[in-house]
Design an enzyme around this catalytic site. Structure first.
Site, PDB file in Angstrom:
ATOM      1  N   GLU A 181       0.806  -1.237   0.000  1.00 19.36           N
ATOM      2  CA  GLU A 181       0.000   0.000   0.000  1.00 19.36           C
ATOM      3  C   GLU A 181       0.839   1.288   0.000  1.00 19.36           C
ATOM      4  O   GLU A 181       0.583   2.223   0.745  1.00 19.36           O
ATOM      5  CB  GLU A 181      -0.959  -0.012   1.212  1.00 19.36           C
ATOM      6  CG  GLU A 181      -1.856  -1.236   1.226  1.00 19.36           C
ATOM      7  CD  GLU A 181      -2.831  -1.266   2.396  1.00 19.36           C
ATOM      8  OE1 GLU A 181      -2.837  -0.327   3.199  1.00 19.36           O
ATOM      9  OE2 GLU A 181      -3.589  -2.251   2.505  1.00 19.36           O
ATOM     10  N   GLU A 212      -6.137 -10.716  -1.288  1.00 12.50           N
ATOM     11  CA  GLU A 212      -6.912 -10.519  -0.042  1.00 12.50           C
ATOM     12  C   GLU A 212      -8.415 -10.415  -0.311  1.00 12.50           C
ATOM     13  O   GLU A 212      -9.119  -9.649   0.302  1.00 12.50           O
ATOM     14  CB  GLU A 212      -6.447  -9.248   0.686  1.00 12.50           C
ATOM     15  CG  GLU A 212      -4.966  -9.180   0.931  1.00 12.50           C
ATOM     16  CD  GLU A 212      -4.549  -7.954   1.703  1.00 12.50           C
ATOM     17  OE1 GLU A 212      -5.426  -7.245   2.247  1.00 12.50           O
ATOM     18  OE2 GLU A 212      -3.334  -7.677   1.787  1.00 12.50           O
TER      19      GLU A 212
HETATM   20  C1  XIL Z   1      -5.690  -6.456   8.450  1.00  9.76           C
HETATM   21  C2  XIL Z   1      -6.044  -7.646   9.350  1.00  9.76           C
HETATM   22  O1  XIL Z   1      -7.003  -8.472   8.712  1.00  9.76           O
HETATM   23  C3  XIL Z   1      -6.594  -7.111  10.664  1.00  9.76           C
HETATM   24  O2  XIL Z   1      -6.875  -8.204  11.550  1.00  9.76           O
HETATM   25  C4  XIL Z   1      -5.570  -6.187  11.291  1.00  9.76           C
HETATM   26  O3  XIL Z   1      -6.102  -5.661  12.475  1.00  9.76           O
HETATM   27  C5  XIL Z   1      -5.214  -5.053  10.319  1.00  9.76           C
HETATM   28  O4  XIL Z   1      -4.745  -5.583   9.074  1.00  9.76           O
HETATM   29  N1  XIL Z   1      -4.792  -4.758   3.761  1.00  9.76           N
HETATM   30  C6  XIL Z   1      -3.752  -5.523   4.146  1.00  9.76           C
HETATM   31  C7  XIL Z   1      -3.869  -6.432   5.317  1.00  9.76           C
HETATM   32  O5  XIL Z   1      -2.726  -5.583   3.444  1.00  9.76           O
HETATM   33  O6  XIL Z   1      -2.634  -6.627   5.972  1.00  9.76           O
HETATM   34  C8  XIL Z   1      -4.912  -5.915   6.290  1.00  9.76           C
HETATM   35  O7  XIL Z   1      -5.101  -6.942   7.268  1.00  9.76           O
HETATM   36  C9  XIL Z   1      -6.212  -5.632   5.552  1.00  9.76           C
HETATM   37  C10 XIL Z   1      -6.001  -4.567   4.516  1.00  9.76           C
END
Ligand code: XIL
Length: 392
Positions: A185, A301
């Site tokens: 990101e 994701e």
């Molecule tokens: C999220 C997790 O799912 C949560 O449990 C944590 O509190 C925060 O991070 N993009 C990403 C992931 O790259 O690492 C994030 O995961 C969700 C958004």
């Protein structure tokens, strides 16, 4: 000159009632239109049937693809049924918390000179025991940074800190990691930079070359792992997503022309049907542009936020499944796409329950299994997308 209306108490009351009626009429018509739009997302006749008794990983493997999911040590260690469902359906695993600097109940980096590998080792052993391909997520991100990081890091010590982190963590699991999300990101056009880079502690302390540096350090520490740049907001036909796709492509082109050791783009695919317009052609073109750089693509994701969707479960599940299948059918046409990972396997553990809860407090339903571990139409949608994909 308009006549100024002198409001008497009675007239005031009537005016109030009138405006209340007008506001509620607008609200009703808006919500009605909204519901109409939402119903337009739905096709009650849509066919989600699947053939053969194959798991998602078997359907993916038939086409030379990978299906995986994310979870955490604390969920897996306390829920054997969930662990079994992951092993049965997935050939890849990504830790939601344990390879970050700190997240959830995991603290990989307790201090500037400290590492605690207890949870990360548990994940690596779980993956090895069940022969799951393991993703490393993520080495460089502006989120999930321990409190000491912000109090300690500056332009004098940042490079040494980054080098120490990557060399220590990546070397420990060298040879065991399928792919690393080296940088996560790093693009945010809203931050107003010409290069579209997000203004983060990494950028502020190391300058624009921090991304190239992170990839070079990771490649040196584990020459076997595939190295990915990972980001979200790349999916829809909106000005925001278009700007992000353009900036991500610019970054990838810059890295490739620098000779940065990058192998692929991770597209997070946190979808939100009903909020954003899906344009298959725009997505297809973006995937082709990324692939034309010689990069692989992973959907890293995937889930669907259902905040804006109707409460009715049957209707909502159909809309969510439709969003999965519409998106994946476009994505899997691109031969550079090698894997699809959902951010969780069951609604029981979706991060969206906290991150994007529904205003009506109904449980979110973003993933292939419901909270009682029953398969949902999302499972069928993913299965159908793999079944209809070209073999790699
Ligand atoms: C999220 C997790 O799912 C949560 O449990 C944590 O509190 C925060 O991070 N993009 C990403 C992931 O790259 O690492 C994030 O995961 C969700 C958004």
């Amino acid at each position: 000159m308009s006549k100024i209306l002198k409001l008497t108490p009675r007239r005031n009351f009537l005016f109030g009632l009138g405006s209340l009626a007008a506001i509620s009429a607008v609200a009703i018509s808006r919500s009605f239109n909204n519901n109409q739009e939402k119903k337009a997302l739905d096709n009650p006749e849509r066919d989600f049937t699947v053939s053969q008794k194959l798991s998602l990983k078997q359907r993916a493997a038939q086409k030379g693809l990978i299906y995986g999911t994310a979870s955490t040590k604390s969920y897996l260690a306390s829920d054997p049924a969930y662990m079994a469902a992951i092993v049965e359906n997935c050939s890849m695993f990504v830790p939601e918390w344990e390879f970050k600097w700190t997240a959830g109940d995991a603290m990989l980096r307790p201090g500037v000179d400290q590492f605690d590998f207890t949870a990360a080792d548990w994940i690596a052993n779980f993956a090895a025991t069940h022969k799951l391909l393991l993703r490393g997520h993520t080495l460089v991100w502006h989120e999930s940074l321990p409190q000491w990081f912000k109090e300690t890091v500056n332009s004098e010590n940042a490079q040494q800190l980054l080098q120490k982190h990557i060399q220590t963590v990546v070397k420990r699991y060298a040879g065991k990691i399928h792919s690393w999300d080296v940088v996560n990101e790093a693009i945010e056009p809203k931050d107003g930079r010409d290069d579209g880079l997000r203004i983060t502690p990494w950028l502020e302390s190391l300058g624009t070359n921090y991304i190239d540096l992170a990839f070079r350090l990771t490649a040196e520490a584990d020459p076997k792992a595939l190295l990915f740049y990972n980001d979200y907001g790349l999916d829809y036909d909106t000005p925001k997503h278009e700007a992000k796709r353009t900036a991500v492509l610019k970054l990838l082109e810059r890295l490739k022309s620098n000779g940065t050791p990058i192998h692929g783009l991770g597209i997070q695919a946190h979808l939100s049907p009903g909020k954003n317009k899906f344009n298959p052609e725009k997505l297809r073109q973006f995937l082709q542009d990324v692939a034309s750089l010689g990069l692989k693509i992973m959907i890293t994701e995937m889930d669907v936020a259902d905040q804006e969707l109707p409460r009715d479960i049957e209707l909502r599940d159909r809309i969510i499944a439709g969003a999965y299948e519409d998106y994946l059918s476009v994505v899997l046409e691109e031969s550079a796409v090698i894997a699809v990972i959902t951010w969780g396997l069951s609604d029981r553990y979706s991060w969206l329950s906290e991150f994007q809860p529904r205003s009506d407090k109904a449980a979110v339903r973003p993933l292939p299994f419901d909270a009682q571990m029953r398969r949902k139409l999302v499972w069928n949608a993913i299965a159908r997308a793999f079944d209809n994909a070209q073999r790699r």
